[in-house]
Structures are given as C-alpha cells and as structure tokens.
Design an enzyme around this catalytic site. Structure first.
Site, PDB file in Angstrom:
ATOM      1  N   ILE A  98      74.477  53.797 -19.857  1.00  0.00           N
ATOM      2  CA  ILE A  98      73.927  55.142 -19.667  1.00  0.00           C
ATOM      3  C   ILE A  98      72.439  54.992 -19.382  1.00  0.00           C
ATOM      4  O   ILE A  98      71.730  54.332 -20.134  1.00  0.00           O
ATOM      5  CB  ILE A  98      74.111  56.003 -20.936  1.00  0.00           C
ATOM      6  CG1 ILE A  98      75.550  55.924 -21.446  1.00  0.00           C
ATOM      7  CG2 ILE A  98      73.694  57.441 -20.680  1.00  0.00           C
ATOM      8  CD1 ILE A  98      75.737  56.524 -22.841  1.00  0.00           C
ATOM      9  N   ILE A 119      72.239  51.125 -23.139  1.00  0.00           N
ATOM     10  CA  ILE A 119      71.245  52.019 -22.569  1.00  0.00           C
ATOM     11  C   ILE A 119      70.492  51.298 -21.458  1.00  0.00           C
ATOM     12  O   ILE A 119      69.910  50.233 -21.661  1.00  0.00           O
ATOM     13  CB  ILE A 119      70.263  52.523 -23.649  1.00  0.00           C
ATOM     14  CG1 ILE A 119      71.038  53.270 -24.735  1.00  0.00           C
ATOM     15  CG2 ILE A 119      69.188  53.411 -23.019  1.00  0.00           C
ATOM     16  CD1 ILE A 119      71.880  54.419 -24.239  1.00  0.00           C
ATOM     17  N   LYS A 120      70.493  51.909 -20.272  1.00  0.00           N
ATOM     18  CA  LYS A 120      69.829  51.309 -19.119  1.00  0.00           C
ATOM     19  C   LYS A 120      68.352  51.683 -19.099  1.00  0.00           C
ATOM     20  O   LYS A 120      67.992  52.861 -19.112  1.00  0.00           O
ATOM     21  CB  LYS A 120      70.508  51.754 -17.810  1.00  0.00           C
ATOM     22  CG  LYS A 120      71.923  51.225 -17.650  1.00  0.00           C
ATOM     23  CD  LYS A 120      72.574  51.702 -16.375  1.00  0.00           C
ATOM     24  CE  LYS A 120      72.181  50.859 -15.183  1.00  0.00           C
ATOM     25  NZ  LYS A 120      72.974  51.209 -13.978  1.00  0.00           N
ATOM     26  N   LEU A 121      67.530  50.646 -19.061  1.00  0.00           N
ATOM     27  CA  LEU A 121      66.081  50.780 -18.974  1.00  0.00           C
ATOM     28  C   LEU A 121      65.607  50.028 -17.738  1.00  0.00           C
ATOM     29  O   LEU A 121      66.155  48.975 -17.402  1.00  0.00           O
ATOM     30  CB  LEU A 121      65.419  50.171 -20.217  1.00  0.00           C
ATOM     31  CG  LEU A 121      65.818  50.755 -21.570  1.00  0.00           C
ATOM     32  CD1 LEU A 121      65.383  49.821 -22.698  1.00  0.00           C
ATOM     33  CD2 LEU A 121      65.207  52.135 -21.759  1.00  0.00           C
TER      34      LEU A 121
END
Length: 288
Positions: free
Chosen positions: A83, A112-114
């Site tokens: 996400i 979690i996409k950073l």
C-alpha cells in the site's frame, strides 16, 4: 499450484481485486500484490465515478483505497499487499510515517510503500524500528539500494522489500534487467534482510530474466502474468538467454553496505518523475 523449482515469489501489480481473482485462477496461486495511486485511479469503480464528473474527498479516497486492499488481502491472506503513501517532493518523513502507520493497520499482511528518496529512506529507518513492513519503491540506482540496506539494518527477512523499476529504465534506453543483476550482486554481500522485488516488468522477457537472475519477488500486470500462465508458467532452462537488444547495460558499482545511509547520493530523476506521476494521479481523483 506452484510449479516445482519456482523459488521466486509471484505478485500481481494492480488495483483491481477482480484481476487478483483472475490471476489466482489462471496461475493456481499468488504470493502477493503491489498497488499504487496510479492503479487506484484506474480501478473500474474510480473510473466510473470520474466519468460521471465526480471526485473524491480525501477521507472518501482513503476509505476507497482501504476497501480495495482489504478485498485483495482477503484473496491472498497468506501473501503480501503493498500500500503506497502519498509522497511528493515536499512530503516529510514524519508525514509519510503518519500515513504509513494508518495504512499498516488496514490489513494484517501489509507492506507500506515508501519512495527511495531521502525522506522516504528516513521514514523507512524509523518504520522498521516500529516493526512495520515496508516496500521501498521507485529505486533506480545502486547507491539508493545501498542506502535502503544500511537504513534498515536489523530488520528481519521479509520485512523490507526494494522495488527497482525495470521498464522505466528500458524506456530511456538503459537495460533495466542489468540493474536487477547488479542489485542482486550488491546484496549478496549482505545479510539478506532486504528482498529484491523486480517491478515494472513490461513483458514475458522481463519476467523470465528476473526468474533466471534469481529475484526474490517479481510483480507484473495481469496481462503479462496471464500470458506466462497460459504457456504453463515455464522456467528458464540452462540454454536460456535474455536479449536486451540495443539497450545499454548499466555498470556495476562496488559499494559499502555498512556505510551510513546518508553518505550515498540518493538523487535520480526517475524517482522524482515517478513520485510526480503517482501524486498527479492521486490528486486527479481529488479534483486537484
């Protein structure tokens, strides 16, 4: 059923749970899914809303994204669902972390996409300390990859993915698959805590070469995965070779994975352009 000898995990890249169902049926299995704001904007329900001339409020859009990933999570409960946070050039690490913590609570199998930018990696350093699972996206250089490794030392295997974008390197005449090879070579010197997720795979050649090189994970759109599945999900044999055509191979750089992550040059125009594209697609849904 997973084919015998297939060690690489297979993810689908998209924002439509119907595609998740389709590839699970076609392949017989699926290990995960990667989503991003651009795929959310292409979700059929979002498209219908936009076609009616309507837009989302920010709470509505987040709830819509949450619903998508919850549906996907239910289809692959033992897999991973990435996400992506909203991150433009002015978004701070603290703002990314605030978003990431909320998104991480949406489903039990979230990554979690950073972005692989200075602020994104600064957020990643703190995120892994909090036990968050992360996927560092828009990676295009070995210094960026080395910084991700250094910043997330102490993470367990499977907690950190890194997503080099093959197709976008190809688009500018560079051999994206040579970057995957270089990245895997660099990480072999380390402890294996960062898993390489070959992303932006445009065709079956990209997929097969990723398998041949031994990428930990690959992600591709439904069309590419379905084509591979219809052929019986073949694996590259001893005689296999990848034809990069006229694409320029990228040179390997020997880097110190134990160096302070802030010592690496993290700039790359494709990272900046990718962040701009994702935020533009997100803002379009908000009517901005």
């Amino acid at each position: 059923m997973r084919r015998k000898g297939l060690a690489t995990k297979i993810f689908i890249d998209g924002g439509d749970p119907d595609e998740t169902r389709a590839i699970k049926e076609s392949l017989g299995f699926l290990d995960g899914q990667t989503t991003n704001p651009s795929f959310v904007s292409k979700n059929p329900e979002a498209q219908k809303k936009m076609d009616r001339g309507e837009t989302f409020s920010e709470p509505e859009l987040l709830e819509f994204y949450k619903g998508i990933v919850q549906d996907i999570s239910g289809l692959i409960p033992d897999g991973s669902v990435s996400i992506e946070v909203y991150a433009d050039e002015n978004t701070t690490a603290e703002e990314m972390l605030e978003q990431g913590r909320e998104m991480f609570s949406w489903i039990p199998n979230a990554h979690i996409k950073l972005p692989t930018s200075h602020e994104g990696i600064r957020a990643a350093e703190q995120a892994v300390k909090e036990g968050m699972r992360i996927n560092m996206t828009l990676c295009f250089s070995l210094p960026q990859a080395a910084a991700v490794y250094s910043a997330t030392r102490g993470a367990t295997r499977g907690q950190v993915f890194i997503s080099p974008f093959v197709g976008r390197l190809d688009d500018r005449g560079e051999d994206g698959m040579s970057f995957i090879a270089n990245l895997l070579k660099l990480y072999r010197k380390g402890d294996g805590h960062v898993m390489v997720l070959a992303a932006s795979l445009r065709h079956e050649g990209h997929l097969m070469e990723s398998l041949h090189l031994g990428a930990d994970i690959i992600t591709a759109k439904l069309e590419t995965l379905d084509e591979w599945a219809r052929k019986g999900a073949p694996l590259p044999g001893e005689a296999y070779s990848y034809d990069a055509g006229d694409l320029k191979p990228l040179p390997y750089e020997e880097l110190d994975l134990d160096a302070d992550w802030k010592s690496f040059d993290l700039s790359h125009e494709l990272t900046t352009q990718g962040m701009e594209k994702f935020t533009k697609d997100w803002n379009k849904l908000l009517g901005k």
